[in-house]
Design an enzyme around this catalytic site. Structure first.
Site, PDB file in Angstrom:
ATOM      1  N   VAL A 174       5.349 -11.393   2.672  1.00  0.00           N
ATOM      2  CA  VAL A 174       5.910 -12.451   3.204  1.00  0.00           C
ATOM      3  C   VAL A 174       4.976 -13.109   4.166  1.00  0.00           C
ATOM      4  O   VAL A 174       4.053 -12.263   4.862  1.00  0.00           O
ATOM      5  CB  VAL A 174       7.216 -12.009   3.802  1.00  0.00           C
ATOM      6  CG1 VAL A 174       8.113 -11.169   2.993  1.00  0.00           C
ATOM      7  CG2 VAL A 174       7.248 -11.013   5.087  1.00  0.00           C
ATOM      8  N   HIS A 216       3.102 -11.632  11.416  1.00  0.00           N
ATOM      9  CA  HIS A 216       1.637 -11.356  11.628  1.00  0.00           C
ATOM     10  C   HIS A 216       0.865 -12.751  10.803  1.00  0.00           C
ATOM     11  O   HIS A 216      -0.120 -13.051  11.615  1.00  0.00           O
ATOM     12  CB  HIS A 216       1.113 -10.221  10.713  1.00  0.00           C
ATOM     13  CG  HIS A 216       1.111  -8.896  11.424  1.00  0.00           C
ATOM     14  ND1 HIS A 216       0.737  -8.754  12.422  1.00  0.00           N
ATOM     15  CD2 HIS A 216       1.869  -7.747  11.003  1.00  0.00           C
ATOM     16  CE1 HIS A 216       0.939  -7.447  13.043  1.00  0.00           C
ATOM     17  NE2 HIS A 216       1.848  -6.790  12.035  1.00  0.00           N
ATOM     18  N   GLU A 222       5.665   3.571   4.753  1.00  0.00           N
ATOM     19  CA  GLU A 222       6.964   3.109   4.049  1.00  0.00           C
ATOM     20  C   GLU A 222       7.170   3.428   2.821  1.00  0.00           C
ATOM     21  O   GLU A 222       8.168   3.787   2.227  1.00  0.00           O
ATOM     22  CB  GLU A 222       7.033   1.674   4.149  1.00  0.00           C
ATOM     23  CG  GLU A 222       6.674   0.861   5.377  1.00  0.00           C
ATOM     24  CD  GLU A 222       7.605   1.078   6.681  1.00  0.00           C
ATOM     25  OE1 GLU A 222       8.817   1.006   6.092  1.00  0.00           O
ATOM     26  OE2 GLU A 222       7.138   1.211   7.859  1.00  0.00           O
ATOM     27  N   ILE A 244       0.915  -1.152  -0.036  1.00  0.00           N
ATOM     28  CA  ILE A 244      -0.065  -0.086  -0.020  1.00  0.00           C
ATOM     29  C   ILE A 244       0.963   1.268   0.215  1.00  0.00           C
ATOM     30  O   ILE A 244       1.775   1.195   0.356  1.00  0.00           O
ATOM     31  CB  ILE A 244      -0.873  -0.024   1.274  1.00  0.00           C
ATOM     32  CG1 ILE A 244      -0.020   0.243   2.597  1.00  0.00           C
ATOM     33  CG2 ILE A 244      -1.752  -1.265   1.309  1.00  0.00           C
ATOM     34  CD1 ILE A 244      -1.040   0.251   3.691  1.00  0.00           C
ATOM     35  N   GLU A 247      -4.292  -4.605  12.125  1.00  0.00           N
ATOM     36  CA  GLU A 247      -3.936  -3.213  12.855  1.00  0.00           C
ATOM     37  C   GLU A 247      -4.859  -2.095  12.230  1.00  0.00           C
ATOM     38  O   GLU A 247      -4.535  -1.143  12.252  1.00  0.00           O
ATOM     39  CB  GLU A 247      -2.725  -3.017  13.075  1.00  0.00           C
ATOM     40  CG  GLU A 247      -1.893  -4.007  13.614  1.00  0.00           C
ATOM     41  CD  GLU A 247      -0.379  -3.460  13.567  1.00  0.00           C
ATOM     42  OE1 GLU A 247       0.069  -2.386  13.226  1.00  0.00           O
ATOM     43  OE2 GLU A 247       0.506  -4.415  14.221  1.00  0.00           O
ATOM     44  N   HIS A 261      -1.838  -6.367   6.812  1.00  0.00           N
ATOM     45  CA  HIS A 261      -1.330  -5.568   8.277  1.00  0.00           C
ATOM     46  C   HIS A 261      -2.078  -4.753   8.531  1.00  0.00           C
ATOM     47  O   HIS A 261      -2.627  -4.679   9.895  1.00  0.00           O
ATOM     48  CB  HIS A 261       0.044  -5.313   7.591  1.00  0.00           C
ATOM     49  CG  HIS A 261       0.948  -4.637   8.733  1.00  0.00           C
ATOM     50  ND1 HIS A 261       0.528  -3.611   9.546  1.00  0.00           N
ATOM     51  CD2 HIS A 261       2.059  -4.933   9.191  1.00  0.00           C
ATOM     52  CE1 HIS A 261       1.559  -3.187  10.478  1.00  0.00           C
ATOM     53  NE2 HIS A 261       2.350  -4.378  10.223  1.00  0.00           N
TER      54      HIS A 261
END
Length: 280
Positions: free
Chosen positions: A207, A211, A89, A85, A179, A148
């Site tokens: 990956v 999580h 980062e 997304i 989250e 995530h």
């Protein structure tokens, strides 16, 4: 002209999935762009530190590798994120590119997996993702994707993906996040509304790391697997990061090709740098 592709990912400290996903994607990129030298960087400083301390594996931060490329005399650099997304980062990667833009003759940043959608002149990234991963949905009656999630506004990506999946006829594929929103309770309500009693849990992540192994698939009482089973829903596990899927990794290759051929450069840009007109 010396040319390099810097493949930037969040990273993982699980060496098995590192090889199967990130390294797999890097190798596909290397095989597709033989005229470029391929390099690696991770955006997670925590993972970089852990790899160094636990395994004596050394991975550069993006800014460190960019400085090395400059010192080694590279003139053209493509930074291709392996992020899902356009979140924090991705912003980090773009800030680094801005810092180094005057040090290279050509410096471009590719887009993450979920970026464009709904504008005719631009790639339909969500639909392209669905096409690349549809084998999973077609082999299973119901799939729950676990992403995530983030507090960043880019978390809206997950709701958009859910809508596009439904629009394209995949009504038994459900998107949730660890989250963010949609959360576990949201997904559970949707499953119950459809009277679904068996699902396949799959990571909506590059990956299958922490999580996926702990929050999604572990036997801990608060994992998605355990909580679904507590509700009487049978759970099958698809423990493969998306980077194990070669069709998925081709999406990154296509993004690099877009940059090389001067297509879709940055937000609001399309072929030959013309601005995209969006109807209000």
């Amino acid at each position: 002209m010396k040319k390099a592709i810097l493949v930037v990912s969040f990273g993982t400290s699980y060496l098995d999935t590192l090889e199967k996903t990130i390294e797999n994607a890097e190798n596909q990129i290397r095989n597709s762009f033989s005229e470029y030298d391929i390099y690696r960087a991770f955006t997670s400083h925590k993972i970089i530190k852990k790899l160094k301390e636990k395994y004596e594996i050394f991975v550069d931060k993006p800014e460190e590798m960019m400085e090395k490329l400059y010192e080694d005399g590279y003139e053209e650099v493509i930074m291709q994120p392996l992020h899902m997304i356009p979140g924090e980062e991705f912003i980090y990667v773009n800030k680094i590119a801005e810092t180094f833009k005057d040090k290279f003759s050509i410096l471009k940043v590719g887009r993450p997996i979920f970026y464009y959608q709904g504008i005719e002149e631009l790639p339909q990234d969500y639909s392209l993702f669905i096409e690349a991963t549809k084998e999973l949905y077609e082999k299973n009656n119901a799939v729950v994707y676990v992403g995530h999630g983030t507090a960043h506004p880019s978390n809206s990506v997950y709701g958009c993906l859910q809508a596009v999946l439904e629009d394209e006829g995949y009504e038994n594929v459900f998107v949730g996040t660890v989250e963010g929103y949609p959360n576990f309770e949201t997904v559970l309500r949707r499953l119950k509304r459809k009277n679904i009693t068996e699902v396949t849990l799959a990571p909506l992540m590059m990956v299958a790391g922490d999580h996926a192994r702990n929050d999604m698939a572990s036997d801990d009482e608060d994992s998605w697997k355990s909580m679904l089973e507590e509700e009487g829903i049978k759970v099958n596990l698809h423990m493969k990061g998306l980077g194990e899927n070669e069709k998925f990794n081709e999406l990154y290759i296509n993004r690099i090709e877009d940059l090389i051929n001067n297509r879709y450069i940055g937000v609001g840009q399309t072929k030959k740098g013309h601005k995209v007109k969006v109807k209000s």
